[in-house]
Design an enzyme around this catalytic site. Structure first.
Site, PDB file in Angstrom:
ATOM      1  N   ASN A  16       2.330   5.786   8.825  1.00 15.82           N
ATOM      2  CA  ASN A  16       3.696   5.744   8.293  1.00 15.82           C
ATOM      3  C   ASN A  16       4.326   7.120   8.422  1.00 15.82           C
ATOM      4  O   ASN A  16       5.470   7.262   8.863  1.00 15.82           O
ATOM      5  CB  ASN A  16       3.720   5.341   6.808  1.00 15.82           C
ATOM      6  CG  ASN A  16       3.346   3.902   6.544  1.00 15.82           C
ATOM      7  OD1 ASN A  16       2.768   3.611   5.497  1.00 15.82           O
ATOM      8  ND2 ASN A  16       3.659   2.992   7.446  1.00 15.82           N
ATOM      9  N   GLY A  40       0.408  -1.920  12.448  1.00 13.81           N
ATOM     10  CA  GLY A  40      -0.170  -3.253  12.608  1.00 13.81           C
ATOM     11  C   GLY A  40      -1.591  -3.340  12.075  1.00 13.81           C
ATOM     12  O   GLY A  40      -1.872  -2.955  10.939  1.00 13.81           O
ATOM     13  N   HIS A  56       0.818  -1.210   0.000  1.00 13.97           N
ATOM     14  CA  HIS A  56       0.000   0.000   0.000  1.00 13.97           C
ATOM     15  C   HIS A  56       0.855   1.264   0.000  1.00 13.97           C
ATOM     16  O   HIS A  56       2.014   1.254   0.427  1.00 13.97           O
ATOM     17  CB  HIS A  56      -0.938   0.010   1.211  1.00 13.97           C
ATOM     18  CG  HIS A  56      -0.206   0.062   2.528  1.00 13.97           C
ATOM     19  ND1 HIS A  56       0.326   1.213   3.050  1.00 13.97           N
ATOM     20  CD2 HIS A  56       0.058  -0.914   3.429  1.00 13.97           C
ATOM     21  CE1 HIS A  56       0.900   0.966   4.208  1.00 13.97           C
ATOM     22  NE2 HIS A  56       0.761  -0.335   4.460  1.00 13.97           N
ATOM     23  N   ARG A 115      -6.069   0.949   4.193  1.00 14.04           N
ATOM     24  CA  ARG A 115      -4.962   1.476   3.392  1.00 14.04           C
ATOM     25  C   ARG A 115      -4.630   0.572   2.208  1.00 14.04           C
ATOM     26  O   ARG A 115      -4.270   1.071   1.137  1.00 14.04           O
ATOM     27  CB  ARG A 115      -3.733   1.725   4.259  1.00 14.04           C
ATOM     28  CG  ARG A 115      -3.211   0.524   5.042  1.00 14.04           C
ATOM     29  CD  ARG A 115      -2.206   0.989   6.090  1.00 14.04           C
ATOM     30  NE  ARG A 115      -1.566  -0.094   6.842  1.00 14.04           N
ATOM     31  CZ  ARG A 115      -2.081  -0.659   7.925  1.00 14.04           C
ATOM     32  NH1 ARG A 115      -3.270  -0.271   8.372  1.00 14.04           N
ATOM     33  NH2 ARG A 115      -1.408  -1.601   8.577  1.00 14.04           N
ATOM     34  N   GLU A 174      -1.482  -6.641   7.795  1.00 12.06           N
ATOM     35  CA  GLU A 174      -0.141  -6.362   8.282  1.00 12.06           C
ATOM     36  C   GLU A 174       0.140  -7.186   9.534  1.00 12.06           C
ATOM     37  O   GLU A 174      -0.772  -7.646  10.223  1.00 12.06           O
ATOM     38  CB  GLU A 174      -0.013  -4.859   8.579  1.00 12.06           C
ATOM     39  CG  GLU A 174       1.323  -4.391   9.152  1.00 12.06           C
ATOM     40  CD  GLU A 174       2.522  -4.734   8.280  1.00 12.06           C
ATOM     41  OE1 GLU A 174       2.846  -5.944   8.167  1.00 12.06           O
ATOM     42  OE2 GLU A 174       3.138  -3.813   7.732  1.00 12.06           O
ATOM     43  N   HIS A 181       0.454  -5.516   2.559  1.00 17.18           N
ATOM     44  CA  HIS A 181       1.294  -4.798   3.503  1.00 17.18           C
ATOM     45  C   HIS A 181       2.730  -5.314   3.477  1.00 17.18           C
ATOM     46  O   HIS A 181       3.000  -6.404   2.988  1.00 17.18           O
ATOM     47  CB  HIS A 181       0.714  -4.941   4.912  1.00 17.18           C
ATOM     48  CG  HIS A 181      -0.724  -4.547   4.988  1.00 17.18           C
ATOM     49  ND1 HIS A 181      -1.134  -3.281   5.345  1.00 17.18           N
ATOM     50  CD2 HIS A 181      -1.853  -5.249   4.695  1.00 17.18           C
ATOM     51  CE1 HIS A 181      -2.462  -3.225   5.292  1.00 17.18           C
ATOM     52  NE2 HIS A 181      -2.921  -4.400   4.900  1.00 17.18           N
TER      53      HIS A 181
END
Length: 209
Positions: free
Chosen positions: A19, A26, A13, A64, A91, A161
């Site tokens: 980020n 997570g 993503h 995301r 993730e 992810h």
């Protein structure tokens, strides 16, 4: 069946809001930043420039990754493509670290301990998953759902992810528990695999431009 039909593209993503804030994310569910949106659109442009189209898509249960997939497919003119969402592609769960700033975590637990949690293969953070744990849920899903579609001739796009995709890359690139922790996937950069009939990699292309 022609080799060109055994197409698998993995896409991490675009940049998420967390980020940008340097937070452990997570299974938390922030959306993309404006840069992340642009990265997803650019991924679609790079795939389009190479004439790539898809038959099915897979993504995680998190916004995301889903948003990245939607933007990429829109750029390809493939909105409405059959799409499967599953938390097996989520993730890695960072447990007690989720929501914490990575610098603050280093101050609390120490640089060495946080590095061990982030980069070891089989040491999980408190209440969370190790990379080994992530592989244990993502890889069976790949083998049971994604790989059969690819080998059956469907052109497959997977938007997920960094860590769940590393589980797939570990098998595709034949990496080991010692070599996979240092392998990073850039946000919004498609990895284009073409597979042999026995599921080994015929070619790999990283679409950085």
């Amino acid at each position: 069946m022609p080799q060109s039909e055994r197409l698998l593209v993995l896409l991490r993503h675009g940049q998420s809001e967390w980020n940008l804030k340097n937070l452990f994310t997570g299974w938390r569910d922030p959306d993309l930043t404006p840069l992340g949106v642009e990265e997803a659109i650019n991924a679609g442009r790079r795939l389009k420039a190479r004439g790539l189209q898809f038959d099915v898509a897979f993504t995680s249960a998190l916004t995301r990754a889903q948003h990245t997939l939607a933007l990429t497919l829109a750029e390809l003119g493939q909105t409405g493509l059959p799409e499967t969402r599953d938390q097996a592609l989520n993730e890695r769960d960072y447990g007690d670290l989720c929501g914490l700033n990575k610098d603050d975590a280093r101050k609390k637990w120490g640089e060495e301990q946080v590095h061990l949690w982030r980069r070891s293969y089989d040491v999980p953070p408190p209440g969370g998953e190790s990379l080994k744990d992530t592989v244990a849920r993502a890889l069976p899903y790949y083998c049971q759902n994604i790989l059969p579609a690819v080998l059956g001739g469907k052109r497959v796009l997977v938007a997920a992810h960094g860590n769940s995709l590393r589980a797939l890359v570990m098998v595709l690139d034949r990496l080991t528990p010692k070599t996979i922790p240092s392998m990073e996937l850039a946000t919004g950069v498609p990895l284009v695999y073409r597979l042999n009939p026995d599921s080994t990699v015929a070619t790999k292309d990283v679409l950085t431009a």
